[in-house]
Design a protein around this motif. Structure first.
Motif, PDB file in Angstrom:
ATOM      1  N   LYS A  36     -28.852 -30.652  70.156  1.00 50.83           N
ATOM      2  CA  LYS A  36     -28.333 -31.941  70.619  1.00 50.83           C
ATOM      3  C   LYS A  36     -29.438 -32.732  71.324  1.00 50.83           C
ATOM      4  O   LYS A  36     -29.544 -33.948  71.145  1.00 50.83           O
ATOM      5  N   THR A  37     -30.266 -32.070  72.097  1.00 46.25           N
ATOM      6  CA  THR A  37     -31.387 -32.735  72.762  1.00 46.25           C
ATOM      7  C   THR A  37     -32.383 -33.249  71.730  1.00 46.25           C
ATOM      8  O   THR A  37     -32.957 -34.323  71.890  1.00 46.25           O
ATOM      9  N   MET A  38     -32.572 -32.493  70.646  1.00 48.79           N
ATOM     10  CA  MET A  38     -33.454 -32.941  69.574  1.00 48.79           C
ATOM     11  C   MET A  38     -32.905 -34.232  68.953  1.00 48.79           C
ATOM     12  O   MET A  38     -33.670 -35.155  68.665  1.00 48.79           O
ATOM     13  N   ALA A  39     -31.598 -34.301  68.774  1.00 48.30           N
ATOM     14  CA  ALA A  39     -30.980 -35.515  68.232  1.00 48.30           C
ATOM     15  C   ALA A  39     -31.216 -36.694  69.180  1.00 48.30           C
ATOM     16  O   ALA A  39     -31.511 -37.807  68.734  1.00 48.30           O
ATOM     17  N   ASN A  40     -31.115 -36.448  70.478  1.00 50.05           N
ATOM     18  CA  ASN A  40     -31.369 -37.502  71.461  1.00 50.05           C
ATOM     19  C   ASN A  40     -32.825 -37.947  71.413  1.00 50.05           C
ATOM     20  O   ASN A  40     -33.115 -39.143  71.507  1.00 50.05           O
ATOM     21  N   LYS A  41     -33.746 -36.991  71.281  1.00 50.91           N
ATOM     22  CA  LYS A  41     -35.177 -37.329  71.177  1.00 50.91           C
ATOM     23  C   LYS A  41     -35.420 -38.176  69.928  1.00 50.91           C
ATOM     24  O   LYS A  41     -36.190 -39.135  69.966  1.00 50.91           O
ATOM     25  N   HIS A  42     -34.765 -37.824  68.831  1.00 47.30           N
ATOM     26  CA  HIS A  42     -34.931 -38.593  67.597  1.00 47.30           C
ATOM     27  C   HIS A  42     -34.436 -40.025  67.793  1.00 47.30           C
ATOM     28  O   HIS A  42     -35.123 -40.983  67.426  1.00 47.30           O
ATOM     29  N   CYS A  43     -33.265 -40.175  68.384  1.00 52.06           N
ATOM     30  CA  CYS A  43     -32.694 -41.510  68.617  1.00 52.06           C
ATOM     31  C   CYS A  43     -33.579 -42.347  69.540  1.00 52.06           C
ATOM     32  O   CYS A  43     -33.641 -43.567  69.407  1.00 52.06           O
ATOM     33  N   ALA A  44     -34.261 -41.686  70.452  1.00 51.30           N
ATOM     34  CA  ALA A  44     -35.143 -42.387  71.387  1.00 51.30           C
ATOM     35  C   ALA A  44     -36.520 -42.674  70.783  1.00 51.30           C
ATOM     36  O   ALA A  44     -37.372 -43.272  71.442  1.00 51.30           O
ATOM     37  N   GLY A  45     -36.747 -42.248  69.547  1.00 54.25           N
ATOM     38  CA  GLY A  45     -38.031 -42.496  68.903  1.00 54.25           C
ATOM     39  C   GLY A  45     -39.137 -41.572  69.367  1.00 54.25           C
ATOM     40  O   GLY A  45     -40.316 -41.908  69.246  1.00 54.25           O
ATOM     41  N   LEU A  46     -38.787 -40.418  69.907  1.00 56.87           N
ATOM     42  CA  LEU A  46     -39.777 -39.492  70.446  1.00 56.87           C
ATOM     43  C   LEU A  46     -40.215 -38.425  69.453  1.00 56.87           C
ATOM     44  O   LEU A  46     -41.028 -37.566  69.796  1.00 56.87           O
ATOM     45  N   LEU A  47     -39.686 -38.485  68.231  1.00 61.75           N
ATOM     46  CA  LEU A  47     -40.031 -37.524  67.188  1.00 61.75           C
ATOM     47  C   LEU A  47     -40.560 -38.277  65.976  1.00 61.75           C
ATOM     48  O   LEU A  47     -40.370 -39.484  65.857  1.00 61.75           O
ATOM     49  N   PRO A  48     -41.204 -37.565  65.062  1.00 62.02           N
ATOM     50  CA  PRO A  48     -41.685 -38.242  63.858  1.00 62.02           C
ATOM     51  C   PRO A  48     -40.516 -38.753  63.009  1.00 62.02           C
ATOM     52  O   PRO A  48     -39.384 -38.295  63.170  1.00 62.02           O
ATOM     53  N   PRO A  49     -40.788 -39.692  62.107  1.00 58.86           N
ATOM     54  CA  PRO A  49     -39.712 -40.190  61.240  1.00 58.86           C
ATOM     55  C   PRO A  49     -39.194 -39.082  60.326  1.00 58.86           C
ATOM     56  O   PRO A  49     -39.920 -38.143  60.002  1.00 58.86           O
ATOM     57  N   ARG A  50     -37.942 -39.194  59.934  1.00 60.84           N
ATOM     58  CA  ARG A  50     -37.360 -38.189  59.047  1.00 60.84           C
ATOM     59  C   ARG A  50     -36.428 -38.853  58.048  1.00 60.84           C
ATOM     60  O   ARG A  50     -35.968 -39.969  58.245  1.00 60.84           O
ATOM     61  N   THR A  51     -36.141 -38.120  57.004  1.00 59.95           N
ATOM     62  CA  THR A  51     -35.166 -38.531  55.999  1.00 59.95           C
ATOM     63  C   THR A  51     -34.057 -37.503  56.042  1.00 59.95           C
ATOM     64  O   THR A  51     -34.287 -36.331  55.714  1.00 59.95           O
ATOM     65  N   GLY A  52     -32.883 -37.899  56.500  1.00 59.87           N
ATOM     66  CA  GLY A  52     -31.806 -36.938  56.715  1.00 59.87           C
ATOM     67  C   GLY A  52     -32.228 -35.977  57.815  1.00 59.87           C
ATOM     68  O   GLY A  52     -32.559 -36.402  58.908  1.00 59.87           O
ATOM     69  N   ASP A  53     -32.238 -34.703  57.515  1.00 61.70           N
ATOM     70  CA  ASP A  53     -32.700 -33.700  58.480  1.00 61.70           C
ATOM     71  C   ASP A  53     -34.052 -33.124  58.079  1.00 61.70           C
ATOM     72  O   ASP A  53     -34.428 -32.050  58.534  1.00 61.70           O
ATOM     73  N   ILE A  54     -34.791 -33.835  57.229  1.00 61.91           N
ATOM     74  CA  ILE A  54     -36.062 -33.339  56.715  1.00 61.91           C
ATOM     75  C   ILE A  54     -37.211 -34.218  57.206  1.00 61.91           C
ATOM     76  O   ILE A  54     -37.161 -35.442  57.128  1.00 61.91           O
ATOM     77  N   TYR A  55     -38.250 -33.561  57.696  1.00 55.39           N
ATOM     78  CA  TYR A  55     -39.473 -34.231  58.127  1.00 55.39           C
ATOM     79  C   TYR A  55     -40.570 -33.971  57.104  1.00 55.39           C
ATOM     80  O   TYR A  55     -40.715 -32.847  56.622  1.00 55.39           O
ATOM     81  N   ASP A  56     -41.343 -34.992  56.793  1.00 52.70           N
ATOM     82  CA  ASP A  56     -42.517 -34.823  55.951  1.00 52.70           C
ATOM     83  C   ASP A  56     -43.589 -34.167  56.826  1.00 52.70           C
ATOM     84  O   ASP A  56     -43.861 -34.629  57.942  1.00 52.70           O
ATOM     85  N   THR A  57     -44.193 -33.114  56.335  1.00 50.85           N
ATOM     86  CA  THR A  57     -45.190 -32.377  57.114  1.00 50.85           C
ATOM     87  C   THR A  57     -46.348 -33.289  57.525  1.00 50.85           C
ATOM     88  O   THR A  57     -46.897 -33.137  58.612  1.00 50.85           O
ATOM     89  N   ARG A  58     -46.695 -34.260  56.694  1.00 49.31           N
ATOM     90  CA  ARG A  58     -47.773 -35.199  57.049  1.00 49.31           C
ATOM     91  C   ARG A  58     -47.397 -36.014  58.283  1.00 49.31           C
ATOM     92  O   ARG A  58     -48.228 -36.229  59.172  1.00 49.31           O
ATOM     93  N   ASP A  59     -46.132 -36.460  58.335  1.00 49.81           N
ATOM     94  CA  ASP A  59     -45.673 -37.238  59.493  1.00 49.81           C
ATOM     95  C   ASP A  59     -45.666 -36.385  60.756  1.00 49.81           C
ATOM     96  O   ASP A  59     -46.017 -36.864  61.837  1.00 49.81           O
ATOM     97  N   VAL A  60     -45.255 -35.136  60.620  1.00 52.96           N
ATOM     98  CA  VAL A  60     -45.233 -34.237  61.784  1.00 52.96           C
ATOM     99  C   VAL A  60     -46.646 -34.013  62.295  1.00 52.96           C
ATOM    100  O   VAL A  60     -46.898 -34.065  63.500  1.00 52.96           O
ATOM    101  N   ALA A  61     -47.592 -33.787  61.399  1.00 52.55           N
ATOM    102  CA  ALA A  61     -48.984 -33.565  61.809  1.00 52.55           C
ATOM    103  C   ALA A  61     -49.551 -34.789  62.518  1.00 52.55           C
ATOM    104  O   ALA A  61     -50.190 -34.666  63.564  1.00 52.55           O
TER     105      ALA A  61
END
Length: 73
Positions: A36-61
């Motif tokens: 749930k905290t991860m979802a909050n971080k995503h909504c706040a723009g604190l994580l890399p962009p994602r499509t659904g629940d999948i992150y592109d490894t390039r974006d994460v790096a």
């Protein structure tokens, strides 16, 4: 590529392949954080962009390298 010759992307790609799930990102970078905290971080723009629940490894790096640079400044 990093100045050390083996970039963050290649390390992540070797472990996870071309994509990462939210759970893999959490386990790698935020092991004590609830989903749930991860979802909050995503909504706040604190994580890399994602499509659904999948992150592109390039974006994460790119995101992680930015985090490291910001903390070193």
């Amino acid at each position: 590529m990093s100045r050390h010759g083996f970039g963050t992307f290649w390390l992540l790609y070797g472990q996870f392949g071309p994509t990462m799930t939210t759970e893999q990102l959490r386990a790698t970078y935020f092991p004590d954080t609830k989903i749930k905290t991860m979802a909050n971080k995503h909504c706040a723009g604190l994580l890399p962009p994602r499509t659904g629940d999948i992150y592109d490894t390039r974006d994460v790096a790119e995101w992680w390298d930015g985090q490291r640079k910001a903390s070193a400044a």
